[in-house]
Design a protein around this motif. Structure first.
Motif, mmCIF file in Angstrom:
data_model
loop_
_atom_site.group_PDB
_atom_site.id
_atom_site.type_symbol
_atom_site.label_atom_id
_atom_site.label_comp_id
_atom_site.label_asym_id
_atom_site.label_seq_id
_atom_site.Cartn_x
_atom_site.Cartn_y
_atom_site.Cartn_z
ATOM 1 N N CYS A 158 -28.697 -55.880 -10.706
ATOM 2 C CA CYS A 158 -30.191 -55.839 -10.577
ATOM 3 C C CYS A 158 -30.529 -54.689 -9.928
ATOM 4 O O CYS A 158 -30.063 -54.481 -8.760
ATOM 5 C CB CYS A 158 -30.979 -56.950 -10.249
ATOM 6 N N PRO A 159 -31.480 -53.831 -10.027
ATOM 7 C CA PRO A 159 -31.966 -52.569 -9.396
ATOM 8 C C PRO A 159 -32.638 -52.934 -7.993
ATOM 9 O O PRO A 159 -32.517 -52.279 -7.198
ATOM 10 C CB PRO A 159 -32.978 -51.927 -10.209
ATOM 11 N N TRP A 160 -33.215 -53.944 -8.034
ATOM 12 C CA TRP A 160 -34.037 -54.187 -6.616
ATOM 13 C C TRP A 160 -32.917 -54.588 -5.735
ATOM 14 O O TRP A 160 -33.141 -54.339 -4.463
ATOM 15 C CB TRP A 160 -34.841 -55.242 -6.793
ATOM 16 N N MET A 161 -31.741 -55.303 -5.996
ATOM 17 C CA MET A 161 -30.770 -55.416 -4.990
ATOM 18 C C MET A 161 -30.008 -54.211 -4.402
ATOM 19 O O MET A 161 -29.781 -54.209 -3.315
ATOM 20 C CB MET A 161 -29.756 -56.327 -5.731
ATOM 21 N N LEU A 162 -29.933 -53.399 -5.100
ATOM 22 C CA LEU A 162 -29.295 -52.098 -5.060
ATOM 23 C C LEU A 162 -30.290 -51.337 -3.944
ATOM 24 O O LEU A 162 -29.687 -50.782 -2.753
ATOM 25 C CB LEU A 162 -29.189 -50.993 -6.044
ATOM 26 N N VAL A 163 -31.497 -51.432 -4.034
ATOM 27 C CA VAL A 163 -32.413 -50.662 -3.217
ATOM 28 C C VAL A 163 -32.458 -51.492 -1.986
ATOM 29 O O VAL A 163 -32.471 -50.819 -0.918
ATOM 30 C CB VAL A 163 -33.758 -50.616 -3.785
ATOM 31 N N ALA A 164 -32.525 -52.839 -1.784
ATOM 32 C CA ALA A 164 -32.437 -53.738 -0.688
ATOM 33 C C ALA A 164 -31.047 -53.409 0.130
ATOM 34 O O ALA A 164 -31.101 -53.164 1.561
ATOM 35 C CB ALA A 164 -32.549 -55.321 -1.063
ATOM 36 N N LEU A 165 -30.052 -53.422 -0.388
ATOM 37 C CA LEU A 165 -28.585 -52.951 0.407
ATOM 38 C C LEU A 165 -28.803 -51.659 0.836
ATOM 39 O O LEU A 165 -28.226 -51.387 2.139
ATOM 40 C CB LEU A 165 -27.534 -53.005 -0.812
ATOM 41 N N HIS A 166 -29.453 -50.879 0.040
ATOM 42 C CA HIS A 166 -29.213 -49.246 0.472
ATOM 43 C C HIS A 166 -30.275 -49.101 1.635
ATOM 44 O O HIS A 166 -29.966 -48.121 2.703
ATOM 45 C CB HIS A 166 -29.898 -48.388 -0.527
ATOM 46 N N LEU A 167 -31.496 -50.037 2.116
ATOM 47 C CA LEU A 167 -32.109 -49.842 2.903
ATOM 48 C C LEU A 167 -31.993 -50.550 4.071
ATOM 49 O O LEU A 167 -32.543 -50.545 5.113
ATOM 50 C CB LEU A 167 -33.662 -50.007 2.602
ATOM 51 N N LEU A 168 -30.855 -51.405 4.211
ATOM 52 C CA LEU A 168 -30.502 -52.240 5.570
ATOM 53 C C LEU A 168 -30.626 -51.659 6.656
ATOM 54 O O LEU A 168 -31.024 -52.184 7.710
ATOM 55 C CB LEU A 168 -28.948 -53.000 5.180
ATOM 56 N N GLU A 169 -30.191 -50.237 6.656
ATOM 57 C CA GLU A 169 -30.506 -49.755 8.025
ATOM 58 C C GLU A 169 -31.733 -49.425 8.424
ATOM 59 O O GLU A 169 -31.888 -49.233 9.611
ATOM 60 C CB GLU A 169 -29.610 -48.452 7.957
ATOM 61 N N LYS A 170 -32.895 -49.694 7.619
ATOM 62 C CA LYS A 170 -34.313 -49.381 8.064
ATOM 63 C C LYS A 170 -34.701 -50.825 8.543
ATOM 64 O O LYS A 170 -35.830 -51.004 8.660
ATOM 65 C CB LYS A 170 -34.999 -48.806 6.666
ATOM 66 N N SER A 171 -33.872 -51.710 8.553
ATOM 67 C CA SER A 171 -34.490 -53.133 9.052
ATOM 68 C C SER A 171 -35.093 -53.016 10.383
ATOM 69 O O SER A 171 -34.812 -51.943 11.095
ATOM 70 C CB SER A 171 -33.289 -54.097 8.997
ATOM 71 N N ASP A 172 -35.914 -53.933 10.744
ATOM 72 C CA ASP A 172 -36.730 -54.197 11.896
ATOM 73 C C ASP A 172 -35.685 -53.939 13.190
ATOM 74 O O ASP A 172 -34.322 -54.683 13.013
ATOM 75 C CB ASP A 172 -37.207 -55.368 12.056
ATOM 76 N N ASN A 173 -35.657 -53.444 14.241
ATOM 77 C CA ASN A 173 -34.929 -53.056 15.204
ATOM 78 C C ASN A 173 -34.242 -54.428 15.672
ATOM 79 O O ASN A 173 -32.961 -54.652 16.122
ATOM 80 C CB ASN A 173 -35.271 -52.176 16.332
ATOM 81 N N THR A 174 -35.040 -55.517 15.867
ATOM 82 C CA THR A 174 -34.759 -56.723 16.652
ATOM 83 C C THR A 174 -33.858 -57.373 15.680
ATOM 84 O O THR A 174 -32.849 -57.820 16.070
ATOM 85 C CB THR A 174 -36.045 -57.746 16.775
ATOM 86 N N MET A 175 -33.888 -57.110 14.306
ATOM 87 C CA MET A 175 -32.972 -57.952 13.348
ATOM 88 C C MET A 175 -31.814 -57.207 13.397
ATOM 89 O O MET A 175 -30.623 -57.754 12.876
ATOM 90 C CB MET A 175 -33.783 -57.858 11.870
ATOM 91 N N LEU A 176 -31.786 -55.742 13.320
ATOM 92 C CA LEU A 176 -30.612 -54.992 13.454
ATOM 93 C C LEU A 176 -29.678 -55.471 14.474
ATOM 94 O O LEU A 176 -28.456 -55.642 14.384
ATOM 95 C CB LEU A 176 -30.935 -53.529 13.471
ATOM 96 N N GLN A 177 -30.415 -55.777 15.641
ATOM 97 C CA GLN A 177 -29.447 -56.024 16.800
ATOM 98 C C GLN A 177 -29.028 -57.551 16.777
ATOM 99 O O GLN A 177 -27.889 -58.039 16.895
ATOM 100 C CB GLN A 177 -30.338 -55.974 17.959
ATOM 101 N N LYS A 178 -29.841 -58.578 16.216
ATOM 102 C CA LYS A 178 -29.476 -59.860 15.763
ATOM 103 C C LYS A 178 -28.510 -60.076 14.929
ATOM 104 O O LYS A 178 -27.462 -60.947 15.083
ATOM 105 C CB LYS A 178 -30.827 -60.724 15.452
ATOM 106 N N HIS A 179 -28.371 -59.295 13.768
ATOM 107 C CA HIS A 179 -27.250 -59.448 12.780
ATOM 108 C C HIS A 179 -26.503 -58.305 12.684
ATOM 109 O O HIS A 179 -26.077 -57.969 11.639
ATOM 110 C CB HIS A 179 -27.978 -59.723 11.505
ATOM 111 N N HIS A 180 -26.426 -57.589 13.941
ATOM 112 C CA HIS A 180 -25.525 -56.386 14.089
ATOM 113 C C HIS A 180 -24.058 -56.395 13.324
ATOM 114 O O HIS A 180 -23.552 -55.779 12.472
ATOM 115 C CB HIS A 180 -25.330 -55.879 15.168
#
Length: 210
Positions: A158-180
């Motif tokens: 599904c195309p939306w899944m690919l976009v979501a995975l591609h943008l993971l590095e753009k996540s909220d900084n707090t969440m990037l740290q929490k789920h690093h």
């Protein structure tokens, strides 16, 4: 009974409601949606295969759950409600980001959505029970397993899944740290999605929202 979705403007401000099927016609109206990515302690992603009875992308592989918020729900509360309705299991979720995309499906319809992306981490006791007419199959995949298959068979995803995975590095900084620990392994290989995104979005019709 008809299901109604939240219509939004380009900034994700609600502007009305519309019947679900009308939102997904070829000239579908921009509406609010979400996608959920559930990972286990081995950093594998839970993939689900859409039911063959779905109007759009039937039988294709998706992230864990994708659906639409109801009026007065947040992205998180709507996704936490929907999880047991689709996979028969619950999980606490965190909000990562949202993106807008528009993509047609053959001559049948389209997705024209602002899509909130949620993440959850599950333990070994987590088990899935498939819900009829929603999901036909599930599997866990590591970054290398999934991206290798996407490179070979982008049409199966599904195309939306690919976009979501591609943008993971753009996540909220707090969440990037929490789920690093988990997200870092997926972000490392995000460039492997470039060709599959071109397959689904030849005009690059998607964008990250602030």
């Amino acid at each position: 009974m008809s299901e109604y979705l939240i219509l939004v403007d380009k900034d994700d401000n609600p502007i009305g409601m519309e019947e679900k099927v009308r939102c997904h016609l070829p000239d579908g109206k921009l509406h609010r949606a979400f996608t959920v990515l559930l990972f286990d302690k081995k950093d594998r992603l839970l993939l689900t295969r859409r039911s063959p009875s779905k109007m759009l992308w039937p039988g294709d592989w998706d992230g864990t759950v994708a659906s639409h918020p109801r009026k007065s729900e947040t992205y998180v509360s709507s996704a936490e409600r929907r999880l047991p309705e689709e996979i028969g299991a619950s999980c606490r979720l965190d909000y990562l980001f949202k993106f807008e995309y528009h993509v047609p499906y053959k001559n049948i319809g389209s997705e024209n959505e602002i899509c909130g992306t949620l993440v959850g981490i599950v333990d070994d006791s987590f088990s899935v029970k498939l819900v009829e007419d929603e999901i036909s199959e599930v599997k866990w995949a590591s970054p290398d397993e999934l991206f290798s298959d996407i490179e070979r068979n982008p049409q199966n995803y599904c195309p939306w899944m690919l976009v979501a995975l591609h943008l993971l590095e753009k996540s909220d900084n707090t969440m990037l740290q929490k789920h690093h620990k988990t997200l870092a392994k997926w972000i490392e290989q995000k460039n492997r999605l470039e060709e599959s995104l071109k397959h689904h979005f030849p005009t690059g019709n998607w964008r990250l929202l602030n």
